[in-house]
Design a protein around this motif. Structure first.
Motif, PDB file in Angstrom:
ATOM      1  N   VAL A  25     -54.531 -44.502 -81.189  1.00 35.47           N
ATOM      2  CA  VAL A  25     -53.206 -45.447 -82.289  1.00 35.47           C
ATOM      3  C   VAL A  25     -54.143 -46.692 -83.510  1.00 35.47           C
ATOM      4  O   VAL A  25     -55.070 -46.691 -83.461  1.00 35.47           O
ATOM      5  N   VAL A  49     -49.425 -48.225 -86.346  1.00 36.78           N
ATOM      6  CA  VAL A  49     -48.632 -48.877 -86.583  1.00 36.78           C
ATOM      7  C   VAL A  49     -48.536 -50.212 -87.768  1.00 36.78           C
ATOM      8  O   VAL A  49     -50.141 -50.797 -87.872  1.00 36.78           O
ATOM      9  N   GLU A  50     -47.631 -50.412 -88.460  1.00 39.46           N
ATOM     10  CA  GLU A  50     -47.681 -50.786 -89.427  1.00 39.46           C
ATOM     11  C   GLU A  50     -47.113 -52.928 -88.853  1.00 39.46           C
ATOM     12  O   GLU A  50     -46.300 -52.756 -88.675  1.00 39.46           O
ATOM     13  N   VAL A  51     -47.746 -53.548 -89.205  1.00 36.16           N
ATOM     14  CA  VAL A  51     -47.735 -54.921 -88.545  1.00 36.16           C
ATOM     15  C   VAL A  51     -46.388 -55.939 -89.913  1.00 36.16           C
ATOM     16  O   VAL A  51     -46.560 -57.122 -89.589  1.00 36.16           O
ATOM     17  N   ALA A  54     -49.714 -60.248 -90.628  1.00 34.70           N
ATOM     18  CA  ALA A  54     -49.478 -59.983 -89.222  1.00 34.70           C
ATOM     19  C   ALA A  54     -50.791 -60.026 -88.071  1.00 34.70           C
ATOM     20  O   ALA A  54     -50.610 -59.451 -87.581  1.00 34.70           O
ATOM     21  N   GLU A  55     -52.089 -60.558 -88.650  1.00 33.51           N
ATOM     22  CA  GLU A  55     -52.782 -60.472 -87.865  1.00 33.51           C
ATOM     23  C   GLU A  55     -53.108 -60.977 -86.817  1.00 33.51           C
ATOM     24  O   GLU A  55     -53.925 -60.704 -85.299  1.00 33.51           O
ATOM     25  N   GLN A  56     -52.547 -62.467 -86.034  1.00 33.20           N
ATOM     26  CA  GLN A  56     -52.208 -62.609 -85.009  1.00 33.20           C
ATOM     27  C   GLN A  56     -51.517 -61.328 -84.365  1.00 33.20           C
ATOM     28  O   GLN A  56     -51.768 -60.902 -82.924  1.00 33.20           O
ATOM     29  N   ASN A  57     -50.404 -60.818 -84.765  1.00 33.26           N
ATOM     30  CA  ASN A  57     -49.765 -60.072 -84.312  1.00 33.26           C
ATOM     31  C   ASN A  57     -50.267 -59.019 -84.007  1.00 33.26           C
ATOM     32  O   ASN A  57     -50.621 -57.509 -82.846  1.00 33.26           O
ATOM     33  N   SER A  60     -52.175 -58.835 -80.680  1.00 34.29           N
ATOM     34  CA  SER A  60     -52.260 -59.029 -79.863  1.00 34.29           C
ATOM     35  C   SER A  60     -51.245 -57.145 -78.624  1.00 34.29           C
ATOM     36  O   SER A  60     -50.710 -56.822 -78.154  1.00 34.29           O
ATOM     37  N   ILE A  61     -50.334 -56.949 -80.417  1.00 36.46           N
ATOM     38  CA  ILE A  61     -50.087 -55.754 -80.205  1.00 36.46           C
ATOM     39  C   ILE A  61     -50.345 -54.343 -79.997  1.00 36.46           C
ATOM     40  O   ILE A  61     -49.881 -53.519 -78.980  1.00 36.46           O
ATOM     41  N   ALA A  63     -53.705 -55.290 -78.151  1.00 34.06           N
ATOM     42  CA  ALA A  63     -53.805 -55.268 -76.492  1.00 34.06           C
ATOM     43  C   ALA A  63     -52.859 -54.684 -76.166  1.00 34.06           C
ATOM     44  O   ALA A  63     -53.169 -54.182 -74.780  1.00 34.06           O
ATOM     45  N   LEU A  65     -50.461 -52.078 -76.868  1.00 32.06           N
ATOM     46  CA  LEU A  65     -50.857 -51.023 -75.830  1.00 32.06           C
ATOM     47  C   LEU A  65     -52.462 -50.497 -75.301  1.00 32.06           C
ATOM     48  O   LEU A  65     -51.637 -49.120 -75.092  1.00 32.06           O
TER      49      LEU A  65
END
Lengths: 312, 277
Positions: A25, A49-51, A54-57, A60-61, A63, A65
């Protein structure tokens, strides 16, 4: 001159591997274009996945996954990835031991005149200080491709930094020796050992050719594996040389130079000079102009070697 | 079926034992969050030592990691590890039972401690479930003070953007944090509106220390499609004993011998009342 940046080499490998490995991914923070990952996003929309910004997101996202068996590659400008989301890299990736590959794109001073907000001259120091985080700065597109393939084979956290601009080839498709976590010896000599990482390997190699014309023989190490550092290769190179020069696109503190100096001081004390960016916002200019100004180009590296050897 | 109301007080006793033995612990939040964890682990979630490696197990992240004592007590009760060993070793030198959740311990999915991480991590887990068409659910518990972390809202934004109806967050709304009343420190009284505006289904649990109300809310969350759900569980910090309830100086504290005596007495009375219901 090669026109393919290392970031493109990452995308090419991931596109190839994602066809058969549906757990790969790729995540971006509005950075798919800068990361050369637009073609991946278009070809594998279900594995992308485009977040948003929002680098923190992003981290974490990734991690989360990874905890569910995915193999996330999170790509974002190194300046933001390594500082804005530093704690997520530390806690959610390294400490929780999730299989996330963090890809810092447009690393170092790639963004040139955009200023210190966009420069990542602290990423090696920061990331390397986190237990269980590996740090890689590949030198050219061929080595980058080999590194990505190697990282797909393990399940450990890693931070990878690549620059924005194409780098002249050091290796070739047919000749790219690569062993995971072992430096590549590009040249062996007896006067000076030049140990470099990332985009600084290529000018170091050119510098060694300039030195050869002056009958100065150099060892050149491509230390793409900044952590874990190839200590054996450093000691072998240092023992033969009169002086050691490290070259990196990083702050003077906590990067390759600091690490190599530590290793040599503890094992075979010898003069080590660290060529780095300054401990200051860098002068405005393209990355090429910045390198030349701070002596991080082939001429600067060669001249430093000559001066140091004259003092010996 | 086991009396979960009584179990919540048995586990409170374990928490107190752990804190007294380890000489440290975030006791106030442990007490407020207990029924939330008991409802999740003993009524709602498909998770046990037997299926802990099953990809389709339900996932939980303790975002308010400082309430680790309650979390450990619940996991030990579920059989993930030995309770006697836990109480004897919590926070001791060289112990695996660190003062924040650590995933080297069976049953713990992710390390936490720094606040504002759990929700975005759960977004990743819930996304993975959608990608693999698995029907597991993902849960996290956050403190109300924790909601001042910006990363919570990055996660909240993404959870609704991706339509993660397999994700359920709980806010342990005990209205106290280490410096005092949450509304004085950084107000959250518009919490329902905040989550609603971020695209979440919001359920207000009037008594977040009531197992029945929590279970009803969790069941409702499972039926909501297309968006994530958050439970605002209105709890009491230090719940279970007048010695601790509603007192911010019990955020992190080891009870004195006198206090301990009263706390144990209050717990016993609560259990007796539940048994006589």
């Amino acid at each position: 001159m090669n026109e393919i940046p290392n970031r493109q080499a990452i995308c090419d490998v991931l596109r190839k591997e994602a066809k058969s490995d549906k757990d790969i991914v790729v995540l971006c923070s509005d950075s798919r274009g800068s990361a050369s990952l637009t073609s991946f996003a278009n070809e594998f929309p279900k594995q992308f996945v485009e977040v948003g910004i929002a680098e923190q997101n992003l981290v974490s996202i990734s991690a989360g996954l990874a905890k569910c068996g995915k193999k996330p590659f999170a790509a974002s400008p190194a300046s933001f990835l390594s500082t804005r989301s530093f704690e997520q890299c530390k806690v959610d990736v390294a400490y929780s031991d999730t299989n996330v590959t963090l890809i810092g794109i447009s690393g170092g001073v790639s963004y040139g005149a955009l200023g210190m907000s966009h420069h990542s001259a602290q990423d090696i120091a920061g990331m390397a200080a986190i237990p269980n985080m590996r740090v890689y700065l590949p030198s050219d597109r061929f080595q980058t491709a080999k590194l990505i393939k190697a990282l797909l084979l393990d399940e450990k956290p890693a931070y990878l930094r690549v620059g924005r601009n194409p780098v002249a080839d050091i290796y070739s498709a047919a000749d790219c020796p690569f062993e995971m976590d072992r430096a590549t010896v590009l040249l062996e000599g007896s006067d000076v050992a030049i140990i470099a990482c990332g985009e600084m390997v290529q000018p170091s190699l050119v510098a060694s050719q300039m030195l050869a014309e002056k009958d100065i023989s150099a060892t050149v190490l491509d230390m793409y594996c900044v952590k874990p550092l190839d200590i054996e290769a450093i000691l072998k190179a240092a023992e033969k040389a009169k002086v050691v020069i490290t070259v990196e696109e990083h702050s003077p503190f906590g990067g390759l130079g600091s690490m190599v100096s530590q290793v040599i001081a503890q094992n075979c004390p010898k003069k080590v000079v660290n060529l780095t960016l300054p401990d200051a916002p860098v002068i405005t200019g393209t990355s090429k102009e910045v390198f030349a100004y701070y002596g991080l180009d082939a001429e600067g590296i060669a001249n430093k070697a000559i001066v140091l050897l004259e003092d010996e | 079926m086991e009396n979960l109301k009584v179990l919540s007080y048995d586990l409170r006793e374990d928490v107190v034992d752990m804190i007294v033995e380890g000489k440290c612990g975030h006791i106030g939040g442990d007490m407020s969050v207990m029924e939330i964890l008991v409802a999740l682990y003993f009524s709602q979630m498909n998770i046990s030592p037997e299926n802990q490696n099953d990809p389709n197990r339900d996932k939980f992240v303790m975002s308010k990691g400082h309430s680790v004592e309650s979390y450990y007590a619940v996991l030990a009760e579920k059989g993930f590890f030995d309770k006697t060993d836990l109480i004897a070793n919590f926070s001791k030198f060289g112990s695996e039972y660190i003062g924040h959740p650590n995933n080297k311990i069976p049953g713990v999915e992710m390390n936490s401690g720094s606040l504002g991480h759990g929700l975005p991590v759960c977004v990743g887990m819930a996304l993975a479930g959608k990608m693999d068409a698995l029907d597991f659910r993902v849960y996290t518990v956050m403190g109300d003070g924790e909601l001042a972390e910006g990363s919570v809202w990055e996660g909240a934004m993404a959870a609704s953007h991706f339509g993660l109806d397999n994700l359920c967050a709980v806010v342990d709304r005990n209205r106290l944090q280490i410096s005092g009343d949450t509304e004085d420190v950084m107000g959250h009284d518009v919490l329902q509106d905040r989550f609603s505006s971020f695209g979440w289904h919001v359920i207000d649990v009037a008594d977040g220390n009531d197992i029945d109300q929590l279970n009803a809310a969790f069941s409702e969350a499972k039926t909501r499609k297309g968006k994530p759900t958050v439970l605002i569980a209105n709890t009491v910090k230090g719940k279970g004993s007048d010695v601790m309830e509603h007192k911010e100086n019990w955020h992190h504290r080891v009870p004195s011998t006198e206090e301990l005596k009263q706390i144990r007495k209050d717990f016993a009375l609560k259990k007796e009342a539940f048994l006589n219901e």
